[in-house]
Design a protein around this motif. Structure first.
Motif, PDB file in Angstrom:
ATOM      1  N   GLU A 157      39.176  37.530  38.792  1.00 19.90           N
ATOM      2  CA  GLU A 157      39.992  37.738  40.000  1.00 19.90           C
ATOM      3  C   GLU A 157      41.403  37.179  39.803  1.00 19.90           C
ATOM      4  N   LYS A 204      44.913  39.174  39.536  1.00 20.41           N
ATOM      5  CA  LYS A 204      45.988  38.798  40.468  1.00 20.41           C
ATOM      6  C   LYS A 204      47.255  38.405  39.689  1.00 20.41           C
ATOM      7  N   ARG A 245      33.073  41.753  45.793  1.00 19.68           N
ATOM      8  CA  ARG A 245      34.105  41.141  44.948  1.00 19.68           C
ATOM      9  C   ARG A 245      34.271  41.894  43.638  1.00 19.68           C
ATOM     10  N   ILE A 276      37.843  43.785  42.557  1.00 20.45           N
ATOM     11  CA  ILE A 276      38.546  43.604  41.287  1.00 20.45           C
ATOM     12  C   ILE A 276      38.929  44.969  40.718  1.00 20.45           C
TER      13      ILE A 276
END
Length: 181
Positions: free
Chosen positions: A104, A108, A148, A152
């Motif tokens: 993650e 990011k 999650r 991603i």
């Protein structure tokens, strides 16, 4: 330095009295942080695991987004934090959590600062693949992390080096997705 083999160590330790063994363990505890962490997990349990997790999580995140300055992006340091946590805690769920945090934050980071290099994306893909393999073994694990994992993939859209395509292919390779259709 000649390294003592495990079998030889066992033979030596059998010659010691309980007080002497306690003294040796206390010396080891004072000498090495890893021994302190291991024994804390062994004897304190959940609270020690939680502290180890928080420390590992911070180490991983700090490689991408530290509180001050710019991330150093030392992927080996972040992966070592995950590996150390896994060895010391034997907590499978929290280890997967750390792996997710790694990917993650890597995703990011590249969304924030732009394309990195192939080595970076290979590391992210490899970690994501490890998570997918673990989720393939357990429907409960997949259910817990599905949102999650998919986020991603969505966040990686538009990132170069085939990163998005690789993550998307890994995500859709999960057999659990076919069952939900």
């Amino acid at each position: 330095m000649t390294k003592l083999k495990v079998t030889d160590l066992k033979k030596q330790l059998k010659n010691y009295e309980e007080k002497e063994l306690i003294s040796i363990i206390l010396e080891l505890y004072k000498l090495d942080k890893t021994v302190q962490e291991y024994l804390s997990v062994k004897f304190v349990g959940g609270d020690a695991v939680d502290e180890l997790f928080e420390r590992a999580e911070k180490e991983v995140k700090d490689e991408f987004f530290p509180a001050k300055g710019h991330g150093k992006l030392r992927l080996a340091v972040a992966k070592q934090a995950i590996s150390r946590f896994k060895k010391l805690s034997k907590d499978h769920l929290k280890t997967i959590e750390l792996m997710l945090i790694y990917v993650e934050n890597g995703t990011k980071f590249t969304r924030t600062y732009g394309d990195i290099d192939l080595r970076f994306y290979n590391s992210m893909e490899s970690m994501y693949d490890n998570i997918i393999m673990e989720c393939e073994k357990s429907k409960e694990l997949f259910d817990l992390f599905q949102d999650r994992l998919y986020a991603i993939v969505e966040d990686s859209d538009g990132i170069g080096w085939g990163y998005h395509d690789a993550l998307e292919n890994l995500y859709y390779s999960l057999s659990w997705l076919e069952e939900d259709e």
